[in-house]
Design an enzyme around this catalytic site. Sequence first.
Site, PDB file in Angstrom:
ATOM      1  N   LYS A   1       2.865  -8.301  11.963  1.00  0.00           N
ATOM      2  CA  LYS A   1       1.726  -8.599  10.773  1.00  0.00           C
ATOM      3  C   LYS A   1       2.818  -9.219   9.953  1.00  0.00           C
ATOM      4  O   LYS A   1       3.604 -10.242   9.641  1.00  0.00           O
ATOM      5  CB  LYS A   1       2.929  -7.537   9.602  1.00  0.00           C
ATOM      6  CG  LYS A   1       1.581  -7.514   8.188  1.00  0.00           C
ATOM      7  CD  LYS A   1       2.815  -5.308   7.403  1.00  0.00           C
ATOM      8  CE  LYS A   1       1.847  -6.127   6.069  1.00  0.00           C
ATOM      9  NZ  LYS A   1       1.813  -4.464   6.126  1.00  0.00           N
TER      10      LYS A   1
ATOM     11  N   ARG B   1       2.439   1.916  16.913  1.00  0.00           N
ATOM     12  CA  ARG B   1       2.553   2.375  18.130  1.00  0.00           C
ATOM     13  C   ARG B   1       1.130   2.576  19.271  1.00  0.00           C
ATOM     14  O   ARG B   1       1.098   3.746  19.143  1.00  0.00           O
ATOM     15  CB  ARG B   1       3.492   3.547  17.705  1.00  0.00           C
ATOM     16  CG  ARG B   1       4.359   3.433  17.433  1.00  0.00           C
ATOM     17  CD  ARG B   1       5.398   4.036  17.013  1.00  0.00           C
ATOM     18  NE  ARG B   1       5.091   5.536  16.492  1.00  0.00           N
ATOM     19  CZ  ARG B   1       4.935   6.124  14.732  1.00  0.00           C
ATOM     20  NH1 ARG B   1       5.175   4.930  14.245  1.00  0.00           N
ATOM     21  NH2 ARG B   1       3.930   7.236  14.464  1.00  0.00           N
TER      22      ARG B   1
ATOM     23  N   ARG C   1       0.765  -0.899  -0.369  1.00  0.00           N
ATOM     24  CA  ARG C   1      -0.122  -0.286   0.011  1.00  0.00           C
ATOM     25  C   ARG C   1       1.117   0.807   0.237  1.00  0.00           C
ATOM     26  O   ARG C   1       2.066   0.924   0.671  1.00  0.00           O
ATOM     27  CB  ARG C   1      -0.793   0.053   1.295  1.00  0.00           C
ATOM     28  CG  ARG C   1      -2.062   1.125   1.055  1.00  0.00           C
ATOM     29  CD  ARG C   1      -2.944   0.277   2.070  1.00  0.00           C
ATOM     30  NE  ARG C   1      -4.182   1.406   2.620  1.00  0.00           N
ATOM     31  CZ  ARG C   1      -4.267   2.425   3.700  1.00  0.00           C
ATOM     32  NH1 ARG C   1      -3.040   2.446   4.330  1.00  0.00           N
ATOM     33  NH2 ARG C   1      -5.043   3.211   3.436  1.00  0.00           N
TER      34      ARG C   1
END
Length: 320
Positions: free
Chosen positions: A182, A317, A117
């Site tokens: 991820k 975060r 992305r």
Amino acid sequence: MKEYSVKLSILKTLSQGGFHSGEELGDKLGISRAAISKHIKGIQGWGVDVFSVQGKGYQLAKPIQLLDQGVLQNNLANNVELIPIIDSTNQYLLDRVDSLESGSVCLAEYQAKGRGRRGREWVSPFGSNLYLSMFWRLDAGIAAALGLSLVVGVAIVEALEDMGLTSVKLKWPNDLYYQDKKLAGILVEMSGQAGAAANIVIGMGLNLMMSEATQGITQPWASLFEVAKNQEIDRNQLAITMITTLHRTLDEYERYGMSGFVEKWNRLDNFINRPVTLLIGSKEITGIARGINEQGAVLLETENGLESYIGGEISLRSRQ
């Protein structure tokens, strides 16, 4: 493809396991040991860990199960194209939208120019992960594609759950997470004109068994090998399950839109009821994540109440 045929032949032999001498490989391919050595360096440049032992030859540091065009096509109704070495599976389909059937799929073992992305690079070492793109002609047009990456995310997690791989979560708007790291990314790209069908290409990169030494990744990542508790995963069966589930989900999305997917998404939301920061350009919005709505917008409970946002990116975060 021809320029990579020797390297792919070497990899096919090495993937059988054990040591294979330069002489053996050279005799098999009709080239010198020096040429084999050069090709091995090229293979290592693809992110494959090959080591050599004097007197024994070459061996893969860990096994690789290669994708098999025949196995994939025999188990799928979709048109499937396996191109081992490619710039980008998404770009390959985007360049051919006028000639493709809806549901056509492109897979690769290695992407030289994989992308995520916002134009980011998607690191794509050979044979370590799953790189897959599907073309879909959305008759309802581009406007109906809003929220499509969310629907695809739900489909991928449900496919993994069908394989017994649980505890995978979603991060708005286009990532899969495992234990706050991820696991996979989704990239939806489209073209078309107002009032006409939209040409959609849905790309997915799923970390499977990538080496911890892989260079170029700037955020914490997980692999499906971890999710599977170090059990072996059949890459071909994984691809078949993903493609089958994705096709079925896109059919459902065309009929019903986002309704039905909101509840599924919120069940899988990695950040729901947790403090997060939403980044929109240079602007930062803090709040408690409350899932998504039927427009696919992320819901944040802020000091101003419950607010919805279509754009932006949830920061990793989280703020306590």
